[in-house]
Design a protein around this motif. Structure first.
Motif, mmCIF file in Angstrom:
data_model
loop_
_atom_site.group_PDB
_atom_site.id
_atom_site.type_symbol
_atom_site.label_atom_id
_atom_site.label_comp_id
_atom_site.label_asym_id
_atom_site.label_seq_id
_atom_site.Cartn_x
_atom_site.Cartn_y
_atom_site.Cartn_z
ATOM 1 N N ASP A 44 -6.413 3.741 -6.125
ATOM 2 C CA ASP A 44 -5.138 3.628 -5.426
ATOM 3 C C ASP A 44 -4.947 4.872 -4.573
ATOM 4 N N GLU A 71 -1.695 -8.740 0.268
ATOM 5 C CA GLU A 71 -2.488 -7.555 0.569
ATOM 6 C C GLU A 71 -3.586 -7.427 -0.472
ATOM 7 N N GLU A 72 -4.784 -7.124 -0.017
ATOM 8 C CA GLU A 72 -5.958 -6.939 -0.885
ATOM 9 C C GLU A 72 -6.186 -8.193 -1.729
ATOM 10 N N ARG A 86 -3.122 1.345 9.879
ATOM 11 C CA ARG A 86 -1.742 1.047 10.220
ATOM 12 C C ARG A 86 -1.541 1.290 11.717
ATOM 13 N N TRP A 97 -2.651 5.615 -2.722
ATOM 14 C CA TRP A 97 -1.253 6.045 -2.652
ATOM 15 C C TRP A 97 -0.874 6.860 -3.886
ATOM 16 N N TRP A 114 -5.368 -6.890 4.943
ATOM 17 C CA TRP A 114 -4.968 -5.492 5.105
ATOM 18 C C TRP A 114 -5.893 -4.510 4.368
ATOM 19 N N SER A 171 -5.342 1.779 5.350
ATOM 20 C CA SER A 171 -4.011 2.324 5.084
ATOM 21 C C SER A 171 -3.357 1.702 3.862
ATOM 22 N N ILE A 172 -3.751 0.478 3.519
ATOM 23 C CA ILE A 172 -3.091 -0.244 2.418
ATOM 24 C C ILE A 172 -4.071 -0.401 1.260
ATOM 25 N N THR A 173 -4.814 0.649 0.938
ATOM 26 C CA THR A 173 -5.777 0.588 -0.160
ATOM 27 C C THR A 173 -5.085 1.015 -1.442
ATOM 28 N N ARG A 174 -4.804 0.039 -2.329
ATOM 29 C CA ARG A 174 -4.098 0.305 -3.580
ATOM 30 C C ARG A 174 -4.958 0.041 -4.796
ATOM 31 N N TYR A 216 4.789 1.941 5.259
ATOM 32 C CA TYR A 216 3.896 2.282 4.161
ATOM 33 C C TYR A 216 3.515 3.751 4.331
#
Length: 564
Positions: free
Chosen positions: A84, A440-441, A452, A86, A447, A54-57, A5
């Motif tokens: 998001d 995820e989420e 990460r 990302w 996550w 790390s996986i915040t979308r 990711y």
């Protein structure tokens, strides 16, 4: 290796200056009296924290499963980050406004952690607070030299600008060559060593591996036979030995290793520090590839094909050689559709694959570029400028628990048997979230707040038992790593030079120079011997010379690995 990711939020320098140049909110490194802060485990005061990971979308739902458990355990109220992180545009706006989450793991315009701090975006994290509130994290750093001296604020030995992740999932050789085993058998070519089956079913029974290797000359003979001797027996001249990609050098990692090279790395050549891409060894690599192209062993369409397209082309059954990660060979879920295992995914397929050790070059060189140049520490976890010491104490305890206490597995997969199940043998295979819960989420919150970072036990949760077997028996064996992992001679891991600034300034034009020459060299549009000096001179005058001079100020990798 699990799916990486990677999020690089591209942020203009003017935006950072306009939105975040104020010094007002920064913690100026004033001494923190840790004795005046609550004891570890004292959560008597309720705090509100705006957390992200790390996986915040932006897909997290309020009052999700993980959120409610963390709120109860640490006596906090979590404000979820609904953007998001990302998405470059959304990050731009967030940074420009100065309204950042209390914790975040996105980057800003390629800045170093020192630059983020100097821009007024982040605060420092005192070592004494980490020792008190995040002891597991500090233990991890000590076990991964030069971890304890990474990311220190300039001029200090006890203030960290960011936290770093443990990347145990990338240990070992990240790539290795494969060949069509059914073609080898059809042509009567013996494998280089004893073969082992990857797995019993699901296509894995058609994939084999050996740690033995062919020499580069032997590989050339095999690719010649693959191209001209009708290896699939269809009576047509429609096969090629190898089909590279035009958008990266993944396809060449073990071939470069046969010349002692790692793409993007550096080494000493005739006593001088040199980048791989302008070295005499790289010149010999290009001449070998140009020779293979002239012989007809390389698919001539490769100049128009990127890596993803090359996967599809391989699946058509006309290519004999392809590079692979262990997880590809293990047919892990995230890697499905990628070459070379995509050719055996169909139960009706009669194709077979053999993974071998990296090719052995003319001087005995053999290996693959290490995924990370020095040690398996990477990524960045920041604390926002406005976080108080009291809030930081709570954040560090949450961070230490969810990322470094493996009893916190529920923050990633929930409870086994309720939210997730083992793919195979319990505790020796990957965990799979049940379909009624968000992976995820979402409603689960899995996550949503984690960084990460993976120790070896966590690696097990995200990799199939077949990937773990491949690594244990071959790709990550201690002797294989010691002999075959190629690392650079020098690396600015501690951000002690101005190399990052020079990379931001020159890397675009240098990459263009390197990529264009490589493509033209392979297809014979330029005479490598005649044009080499001109190419090197062009590289050096367009920023390469300055970057090498700055790189020469960086520490030697062997010293970094010793913690020196």
């Amino acid at each position: 290796m699990m799916k990486r990711y990677v999020m690089g939020a591209l942020l203009s320098a003017t935006l950072v200056v306009a939105g975040c140049s104020s010094e007002a909110g920064k913690k100026e490194g004033a001494e923190v009296d840790v004795a005046q802060l609550p004891e570890a485990g004292d959560f008597s005061e309720k705090l509100t924290l705006n957390l992200s990971g790390s996986i915040t979308r932006g897909k997290v739902e309020d009052d999700n499963y993980v959120q409610k458990r963390l709120e109860e355990q640490f006596n906090i109220k979590i404000e979820n980050t609904k953007l998001d992180t990302w998405n470059a545009e959304q990050v731009n706006l967030m940074v420009a406004s100065g309204d950042l989450p209390d914790t975040f793991a996105f980057t800003a315009g390629g800045q170093t952690s020192q630059q983020l701090y100097d821009s007024g975006l982040t605060r420092t994290i005192p070592k004494e607070m980490l020792e008190k509130y995040a002891p597991r994290y500090m233990k991890m750093l000590e076990e991964n030299q030069p971890g304890p001296i990474l990311n220190l604020k300039k001029g200090t030995d006890n203030e960290y600008l960011q936290l770093v992740g443990q990347y145990s999932h990338v240990y070992g050789l990240p790539w290795g060559p494969t060949l069509r085993l059914d073609w080898l058998e059809n042509l009567g070519i013996e494998p280089p060593g004893e073969m082992t089956q990857v797995g019993p079913s699901g296509g894995r029974e058609k994939i084999f591996y050996t740690d033995a290797a062919y020499t580069l000359d032997e590989l050339e003979e095999i690719l010649t036979a693959f191209t001209f001797d009708d290896p699939d027996g269809n009576g047509k001249n429609d096969t090629y030995g190898i089909s590279p990609a035009n958008n990266n050098l993944n396809w060449a990692q073990s071939l470069l290793g046969a010349f002692g090279l790692g793409s993007g790395y550096n080494f000493l050549e005739d006593g001088e520090l040199v980048k791989t891409e302008i070295s005499q060894k790289y010149k010999e690599f290009l001449k070998t590839m140009a020779k293979w192209y002239d012989m007809g062993l390389i698919d001539p369409e490769f100049t128009t094909i990127d890596e993803k397209t090359s996967w599809e082309k391989y699946k058509q059954g006309n290519i004999g050689y392809y590079i692979a990660q262990p997880s590809y060979l293990a047919m892990d879920d995230w890697a499905k559709g990628r070459a070379p295992q995509n050719i055996v995914e169909n139960p009706q397929s009669t194709a077979k694959i053999l993974a071998t050790g990296p090719e052995i070059g003319p001087d005995g060189n053999q290996g693959v570029r290490a995924y990370l140049p020095v040690v398996n520490l990477a990524d960045s976890f920041y604390v926002s400028k406005d976080v108080t010491d009291e809030e930081l104490a709570r954040i560090l305890q949450i961070f230490d628990y969810i990322n470094h206490d493996n009893d916190a597995r529920w923050t990633l997969f929930g409870e086994v048997g309720e939210h997730s199940d083992w793919e195979g043998e319990p505790n020796k295979s990957a965990l799979k979230v049940r379909p009624e819960f968000a992976k995820e989420e979402g409603n689960s919150g899995f996550w949503a707040y984690n960084f990460r970072t993976y120790d070896k036990e966590r690696v097990q949760w995200i990799n199939s038992e077949y990937t773990l077997k491949l690594k244990n028996e071959f790709y990550a064996r201690d002797d294989i790593q010691e002999k075959m992992l190629i690392r650079p001679y020098k690396w600015d891991m501690l951000n002690e030079t101005d190399l990052k600034e020079l990379e931001n300034r020159y890397s675009g034009q240098l990459n263009t120079i390197v990529d264009e020459f490589r493509m033209k060299a392979i297809v014979g549009e330029v005479d490598i011997d005649k044009e080499w000096d001109k190419y090197v001179k062009n590289y050096l005058k367009n920023g390469g010379e300055q970057m090498i001079e700055e790189l020469d100020k960086a520490p030697i990798v062997e010293d970094l690995l010793k913690g020196e």
